[in-house]
Scaffold this motif. Sequence first.
Motif, short mmCIF file in Angstrom:
data_model
loop_
_atom_site.label_atom_id
_atom_site.label_comp_id
_atom_site.label_asym_id
_atom_site.label_seq_id
_atom_site.Cartn_x
_atom_site.Cartn_y
_atom_site.Cartn_z
N GLY A 154 0.78 -1.07 0.03
CA GLY A 154 0.08 -0.01 0.04
C GLY A 154 0.83 1.43 0.00
N THR A 155 0.45 2.20 -0.94
CA THR A 155 1.44 3.42 -0.99
C THR A 155 0.40 4.45 -1.04
N ALA A 156 -0.65 4.58 -0.42
CA ALA A 156 -1.52 5.73 -0.66
C ALA A 156 -1.28 6.53 0.72
N ALA A 157 -2.21 7.31 1.19
CA ALA A 157 -2.08 8.36 2.17
C ALA A 157 -1.47 7.69 3.54
N THR A 158 -1.94 6.52 3.69
CA THR A 158 -1.27 5.79 5.14
C THR A 158 0.21 5.06 4.61
N GLY A 159 0.31 4.47 3.64
CA GLY A 159 1.32 3.75 3.30
C GLY A 159 2.49 4.77 3.23
N GLN A 200 4.21 -1.62 -4.38
CA GLN A 200 3.37 -0.46 -4.93
C GLN A 200 2.57 -1.08 -6.10
N ARG A 201 1.12 -0.83 -6.12
CA ARG A 201 0.18 -0.99 -7.09
C ARG A 201 -0.03 0.24 -8.22
N THR A 202 -0.27 1.20 -7.23
CA THR A 202 -0.49 2.68 -8.03
C THR A 202 0.28 3.58 -7.49
N PRO A 203 1.07 4.35 -7.93
CA PRO A 203 1.89 5.52 -7.45
C PRO A 203 0.78 6.56 -7.38
N THR A 216 -7.25 13.49 -8.99
CA THR A 216 -8.31 12.51 -9.22
C THR A 216 -8.22 11.40 -8.48
N ARG A 217 -7.24 11.32 -7.58
CA ARG A 217 -7.32 10.24 -6.27
C ARG A 217 -7.04 11.29 -5.23
N ARG A 218 -7.19 10.85 -4.17
CA ARG A 218 -6.79 11.56 -2.79
C ARG A 218 -5.28 11.69 -2.75
N VAL A 219 -4.98 13.28 -2.62
CA VAL A 219 -3.45 13.45 -2.71
C VAL A 219 -3.18 13.84 -1.22
N THR A 253 -11.43 7.55 -12.43
CA THR A 253 -10.19 7.19 -12.18
C THR A 253 -10.53 6.11 -11.31
N ARG A 254 -9.76 4.93 -11.06
CA ARG A 254 -10.16 4.15 -10.17
C ARG A 254 -9.46 4.30 -8.63
N SER A 255 -10.16 4.44 -7.85
CA SER A 255 -9.76 4.89 -6.43
C SER A 255 -10.97 4.48 -5.32
P1 NA7 Z 1 -6.04 3.78 0.41
O1 NA7 Z 1 -6.29 5.07 -0.15
O2 NA7 Z 1 -7.37 2.88 0.23
O3 NA7 Z 1 -4.95 2.98 -0.13
C1 NA7 Z 1 -4.80 1.39 -0.07
C2 NA7 Z 1 -3.70 1.16 -0.68
O4 NA7 Z 1 -3.53 -0.31 -0.72
C3 NA7 Z 1 -3.63 1.68 -2.28
O5 NA7 Z 1 -2.06 2.18 -2.40
C4 NA7 Z 1 -3.76 0.21 -2.70
O6 NA7 Z 1 -3.60 0.21 -4.31
C5 NA7 Z 1 -3.13 -0.73 -1.88
N1 NA7 Z 1 -3.48 -2.01 -2.34
C6 NA7 Z 1 -4.61 -2.55 -1.89
N2 NA7 Z 1 -4.85 -3.92 -2.32
C7 NA7 Z 1 -3.37 -4.21 -2.87
C8 NA7 Z 1 -3.22 -5.37 -3.32
N3 NA7 Z 1 -3.76 -6.43 -3.53
N4 NA7 Z 1 -1.72 -5.10 -3.90
C9 NA7 Z 1 -1.05 -4.12 -3.90
N5 NA7 Z 1 -1.63 -3.12 -3.04
C10 NA7 Z 1 -2.83 -3.15 -2.82
O7 NA7 Z 1 -6.09 3.45 2.16
P2 NA7 Z 1 -5.37 4.68 2.92
O8 NA7 Z 1 -5.31 3.97 4.46
O9 NA7 Z 1 -3.80 4.93 2.54
O10 NA7 Z 1 -5.87 6.02 3.04
C11 NA7 Z 1 -7.52 5.90 3.09
C12 NA7 Z 1 -7.81 7.28 3.48
O11 NA7 Z 1 -7.62 7.57 5.05
C13 NA7 Z 1 -6.95 8.32 2.90
O12 NA7 Z 1 -7.20 8.80 1.61
C14 NA7 Z 1 -7.14 9.49 3.92
O13 NA7 Z 1 -8.13 10.38 3.55
C15 NA7 Z 1 -7.43 8.66 5.00
P3 NA7 Z 1 -4.22 0.87 -5.24
O14 NA7 Z 1 -3.98 2.14 -5.29
O15 NA7 Z 1 -5.78 0.43 -5.24
O16 NA7 Z 1 -3.79 0.34 -6.67
#
Ligand code: NA7
Length: 537
Positions: free
Chosen positions: A187-192, A210-213, A330-333, A494-496
């Motif tokens: 996971g590489t979104a806000a938390t990761g 990382q799946r999506t930067p 287009t996704r959470r920054v 956009t997928r998010s």
């Molecule tokens: P998010 O934004 O839902 O991010 C989840 C992350 O986990 C995202 O990078 C996903 O990649 C990744 N993910 C989920 N499943 C997989 C698999 N199977 N393989 C690889 N990577 C995966 O959760 P957060 O906790 O970061 O943030 C949530 C909100 O909390 C945030 O926006 C703030 O408002 C506070 P993906 O992007 O789906 O390709």
Amino acid sequence: MSKQQETITNVDAVVVGAGFTGLYALYRLREMGLKVQGFEAGSDVGGTWYWNRYPGARTDSTCTVYQYWFSDELLDEWNWEERFPSQAETERYLNFVADKFDLRKSFQFSSRVTAASFDERTQRWLVTIEDGTKLQSQFLLMGTGGLTEPVYPDIPGVGDFKGESFHTSRWPREKADFSGKRVGIIGTAATGIQVIQTIASEVSELTVFQRTPNYTIPMQNFKLDDEMRQKYRQEMPLIKQKVHETFTGHDYGTDPRPFSEVPEAERREIMERLWADGTLAYWAGSFAELFTDEAVNEEFSKFAREKIRARIKDPALAEKLLPTDHGFGTRRVPLETNYYEAFNRDNVTLVDVNETSIESITHTGIKTSAQEHQFDVLIYATGFEVGTGALTRIDIRGSDGTSLKECWAKDAETFMGMQVHGYPNMFTVMAPMSPGAAYCNVPTCSQQQVEWITDCIDHVRKQRQQSIEPTREAQNQWVAHHDEVGAVMLAHKTRSWHVTTTSDGRTRPVAYAGGAHVYKQRCDEIKIQGYPEFNLS
Ligand code: NA7
């Protein structure tokens, strides 16, 4: 009346959750003279800030807008330490609020609500707690949060890992010790991002899957001194007003000019200034067309990519860390601090799962299409069951006995994210189809919704009525309006987690995309007009 029924406690309102929403709701309802009982699954107050205690957890909103405004005394007494408060500071703040207003005594902690059913005959909710306790309540206010129920990745072997493993939103209270450890994170979104930048220098090896930067903005955080706090306090009357006049509930709105009318040179200057502000202003406080116009969006995306690329030493790695399949915002920054510098370290490795797929989670680590990674610790920063999760996990049954889970299995439709037709006297906050579900600074929209809901409850009581719910027609109209304003957003394509798919295959933003300011005006009108689109009985 049977013996069992005689022992059931009766209250005017049940509040579920002791986070930002639940604490304020309980305070307001008690001030109105209602007998209120709160329930919280955690052992203390804090909600999101109780559960999400992972390393580096911090708000992406400045402290000036990430707080309550209802009490001048509270604003005077609480001294924020940092511009962007950490999890620990935010949790301390919510504890301070709970103590100051003596809210703790009205909450029962470590008590998960498991069921709630509306009795058409008595016009009351029967609420069940996990220990079997039941109580009756006229009103039910769900302060359960939009990002509450953790999601684990759909990968074979999840749960098989024998080392330490954590989902970020269920982090233990004890500080985890990463020194000398090999850590894997998915996971590489806000938390990761917050975890990675924080632990990179502590661990022996960090492997990031990382799946999506994502696009990010560098956070400009700093400690506040008395002089700064004094300044913020002087500005507070203006800030309190401003947050209700903007699209995202922040104290910065968008530039009113069409972007095409802004001279080239000035565009760059604006972008540099917003970027340097180190807040979400580059996103939420720039131009409205950033959200709807591909060409404008590309200009902002290009600028952000340039800024990010310059910080990554290895050009090939930079290409992997830069988003190419979606536009900026287009996704959470997320805001970040030294995130890219973490990848410049020798002990940090990026695995792009689009190139090297994850095959399974094993007893000892992660098996990819290229190799087996051995880890001591595995971290899931894989997000939440957005919007509906915390509500559908409770067995909620409306006036005709239909479960909310079944009702929402097709499409999670609501009236303005605050009520669902068929579930009288139940109110939700940060739920789907309200701005707070994704597009609003949470304290702004949470407080606005709590105020509207508690005023609505007051109206029902003053009218000497028993229950209130939106008409089916009103809900349908809101859903149509929600879809119409959502369809113009680029985020829609956009997928998010901001976007869901409807039962007829369309994409739909989870949150209301018409603007938090417009939403508030609509809420205010409904109140002034005497709740015309509701059935009172
Ligand atoms: P998010 O934004 O839902 O991010 C989840 C992350 O986990 C995202 O990078 C996903 O990649 C990744 N993910 C989920 N499943 C997989 C698999 N199977 N393989 C690889 N990577 C995966 O959760 P957060 O906790 O970061 O943030 C949530 C909100 O909390 C945030 O926006 C703030 O408002 C506070 P993906 O992007 O789906 O390709």
